[in-house]
Motif scaffolding. Structure first.
Motif, PDB file in Angstrom:
ATOM      1  N   GLU A   1      17.671  -1.870  64.161  1.00  0.00           N
ATOM      2  CA  GLU A   1      16.991  -3.001  63.546  1.00  0.00           C
ATOM      3  C   GLU A   1      17.233  -4.283  64.335  1.00  0.00           C
ATOM      4  N   ARG A   2      18.446  -4.440  64.835  1.00  0.00           N
ATOM      5  CA  ARG A   2      18.738  -5.639  65.639  1.00  0.00           C
ATOM      6  C   ARG A   2      17.948  -5.635  66.943  1.00  0.00           C
ATOM      7  N   VAL A   3      17.744  -4.498  67.558  1.00  0.00           N
ATOM      8  CA  VAL A   3      16.958  -4.424  68.783  1.00  0.00           C
ATOM      9  C   VAL A   3      15.500  -4.748  68.493  1.00  0.00           C
TER      10      VAL A   3
ATOM     11  N   SER B   1      24.178  -5.638  76.098  1.00  0.00           N
ATOM     12  CA  SER B   1      23.071  -4.930  76.741  1.00  0.00           C
ATOM     13  C   SER B   1      22.109  -5.896  77.419  1.00  0.00           C
ATOM     14  N   LEU B   2      21.897  -7.056  76.812  1.00  0.00           N
ATOM     15  CA  LEU B   2      21.048  -8.064  77.455  1.00  0.00           C
ATOM     16  C   LEU B   2      21.667  -8.562  78.760  1.00  0.00           C
TER      17      LEU B   2
ATOM     18  N   ASP C   1      21.818  -8.562  84.825  1.00  0.00           N
ATOM     19  CA  ASP C   1      22.510  -8.165  86.048  1.00  0.00           C
ATOM     20  C   ASP C   1      21.688  -7.158  86.849  1.00  0.00           C
ATOM     21  N   GLU C   2      21.058  -6.215  86.154  1.00  0.00           N
ATOM     22  CA  GLU C   2      20.231  -5.236  86.863  1.00  0.00           C
ATOM     23  C   GLU C   2      19.032  -5.911  87.510  1.00  0.00           C
ATOM     24  N   ARG C   3      18.444  -6.882  86.829  1.00  0.00           N
ATOM     25  CA  ARG C   3      17.309  -7.593  87.432  1.00  0.00           C
ATOM     26  C   ARG C   3      17.732  -8.341  88.686  1.00  0.00           C
ATOM     27  N   ALA C   4      18.890  -9.004  88.654  1.00  0.00           N
ATOM     28  CA  ALA C   4      19.376  -9.707  89.841  1.00  0.00           C
ATOM     29  C   ALA C   4      19.654  -8.736  90.982  1.00  0.00           C
TER      30      ALA C   4
ATOM     31  N   ALA D   1      17.583  -1.001  76.323  1.00  0.00           N
ATOM     32  CA  ALA D   1      17.772   0.418  76.002  1.00  0.00           C
ATOM     33  C   ALA D   1      19.259   0.679  75.774  1.00  0.00           C
ATOM     34  N   ILE D   2      19.620   1.115  74.580  1.00  0.00           N
ATOM     35  CA  ILE D   2      21.012   1.353  74.205  1.00  0.00           C
ATOM     36  C   ILE D   2      21.132   2.792  73.723  1.00  0.00           C
TER      37      ILE D   2
END
Length: 575
Positions: free
Chosen positions: A66-68, A110-111, A116-119, A179-180
């Motif tokens: 629900e939080r996602v 997760s955000l 970090d993955e985008r960078a 994605a968690i």
């Protein structure tokens, strides 16, 4: 000649500029403490804890989903109060608070991983694009093209794959839906390759269910012994747990609580835990299951008070020693550095052998850090100096910056095997508890300048240890932590000061004296002042001739030429 080639050759002839070094800083101590003790449970206790963990884990996963779905919104708009009221009906108010807080922490983590993955993807794509603009086998403006057309085509395909991944990551960030995988993505992938992992379906299911249980309760100041949901009595070590409303029929104590038959002692850092538990200060507890060993554990954690640590400038001014450490793939090279930046004693090599299972690697790393701490204490060091290694950019670009072929593959494997984050985390915590500081410095040029300026002098100074470039790099690290440069003045270290002529180090910062009280500059023939002995003054008559008005009388003693030590020196000031 092609203009591009002329520019490239001119760039190679131009001297490379050194990058700006960042200032050293004192590593902050851990913000919290965590201890663990084993729970020797009975069969009935294991059954109740398993049911409780699965019940709370089911609702925790639903709340996280629900939080996602809510996405990236301000804190006041995450509907936590509404979600907590819904969870209170199936658990309790305190269990609901712990679940919603854990969901928010997991979402924010997760955000950050997405950013970090985008960078990382952007760095890799930019590097590949730069190299694709250069023809094969050529170099333009310091950028090297790929050696052949085959590798260039492979990189073009990889660029398309990375671009697609970057678009997916950016879409997730824009929507705020990371994605968690509750239980771990690695364990979820093993489900499709059980034969390669050497697991049966029942064994995998047991691990998967253990990872997805939720048995964590946040502490509360003022509650009995710091936690009302999971309470540990510091007197006899009994553990009681508040059961949710649907499981109250399993309670064996008053007010819907379940008392375990196991006792908890918390041998490690017991005094700190007792101080908080007896004062009813908040302590967070978490119950974990290890199905591989068939064991249950209870973790206790609490925040530690913030302490203001001295800066590297203050450490250098206080005249303390530091133990400089150079991290390598299979060993740690250490050297003691005094306040003036000079190495003291012989360098030391501490092996690590970080191979094998993860549990053994962590234990060997702790043993190596313990050896460093003992070495620092034995040499009266105030702390340790390390490099601020991260390898984030290097690992992101991979073969684009770390070489190719067999040699590049070996180098990349070495860099990937360096436990930089784990070493920094373990060292800061263990050194803090030992009363030592940790100073992190910029890692640029430490190996090159250390080998250039300190390896040979260290070998002259050392009599039994073979000095390597890593020991010289450790010396450069220690000097940089104290604010000194890596360069060594000629004639600083020697194997015998009486035989080999040496100069003063001159590493300390000169401090101006008050005018009118400074001694004259010392030159050849200048008389010694104070308690020093002058062996010969035959050449002092030239510098300080005897006045002609003074007559020598037989049997009388010639007055000492030059000023005496009780007279103040004249530095050019007018009376």
């Amino acid at each position: 000649m092609d203009r591009g080639l002329r520019v490239a050759r001119g760039a190679r002839r131009k001297k490379r500029e050194l990058r700006t070094l960042t200032d050293p800083f004192t590593v902050a101590p851990p913000t919290g403490a965590r201890i663990r003790d084993r729970l020797c449970l009975s069969s009935s206790d294991e059954k109740v804890l398993t049911l409780l963990g699965h019940h709370l884990g089911h609702h925790a996963r639903a709340d996280l989903a629900e939080r996602v779905r809510i996405g990236r919104v301000p804190v006041k708009d995450n509907r936590r109060a509404e979600r907590k009221r819904a969870l209170t009906k199936v658990s309790s108010s305190r269990w609901a608070g712990a679940i919603t807080r854990a969901s928010e922490d997991q979402y924010q983590l997760s955000l950050r991983c997405l950013f970090d993955e985008r960078a990382s993807l952007r760095r890799t794509i930019a590097k590949i694009r730069d190299r694709l603009t250069v023809p094969c086998g050529q170099r333009v403006g310091g950028v090297r093209g790929y050696p052949d057309q085959k590798e260039r085509a492979q990189k073009q395909y990889r660029l398309q794959v990375l671009t697609a991944r970057l678009a997916e990551v950016e879409a997730r960030i824009e929507a705020g839906h990371p994605a968690i995988v509750v239980g771990g993505k690695r364990l979820a992938k093993i489900r499709h390759n059980l034969a390669d992992a050497g697991l049966a379906d029942a064994e995998w299911r047991e691990r998967w269910d253990a990872e997805r249980m939720f048995l964590a309760a946040d502490g509360e100041s003022g509650a009995p012994y710091g936690n009302y949901t999971i309470t540990v009595d510091p007197g006899d070590g009994t553990v009681t747990i508040v059961l949710p409303e649907p499981m109250r029929h399993l309670a064996n104590a008053s007010r819907g609580r379940y008392r375990l038959t196991a006792k908890v002692t918390f041998t490690h850092r017991r005094d700190e835990w007792l101080d908080r538990a007896t004062a009813n200060q908040s302590v967070r507890y978490k119950i974990a299951c290890d199905p591989e060993r068939g064991r249950w554990y209870l973790d206790a954690s609490w925040p530690t008070p913030h302490t203001v640590l001295p800066t590297p400038v203050e450490l250098a001014a206080s005249g303390v020693r530091l133990l400089a450490v150079d991290l390598n793939a299979d060993h740690l090279a250490a050297c003691v550095v005094d306040a003036h930046g000079n190495p003291v004693g012989e360098p030391v090599t501490v092996p690590t052998a970080l191979t094998g299972p993860s549990s053994q690697r962590d234990g060997r790393l702790r043993a190596a850090i313990t050896t460093l701490i003992d070495l620092a204490r034995a040499n009266d060091c105030a702390g340790l100096a390390i490099e601020n290694l991260g390898f984030a950019d290097t690992r992101a670009t991979g073969r684009e910056t770390m070489g190719r072929g067999k040699r590049g593959k070996t180098f990349r494997r070495i860099v990937a095997g360096l436990p930089t984050a784990k070493f920094r985390e373990r060292l800061s915590g263990m050194a803090h508890h030992a009363g030592l500081l940790v100073v992190a410095v910029d890692p640029a040029y430490t190996s090159r300048w250390g080998a250039q300026h300190w390896q040979h002098p260290l070998q002259q100074q050392s009599k039994t240890t073979v000095v390597t470039g890593h020991h010289a790099a450790a010396t450069a690290i220690g000097r940089r932590a104290l604010g000194h440069g890596a360069r060594r003045r000629p004639g600083v270290t020697a194997h015998d000061q009486r035989i080999v002529a040496r100069r003063a180090t001159g590493q300390t910062v000169p401090r101006p004296r008050a005018r009118g009280t400074a001694s004259p500059p010392r030159t050849t023939g200048t008389p010694h002042q104070g308690t020093k002995t002058c062996w010969s003054r035959s050449d002092q008559l030239v510098l300080f001739p005897v006045s002609k008005t003074v007559r020598e009388t037989p049997g009388t003693r010639r007055p000492a030429p030059g000023p005496v030590h009780r007279d103040s020196a004249n530095t050019g000031q007018l009376a």
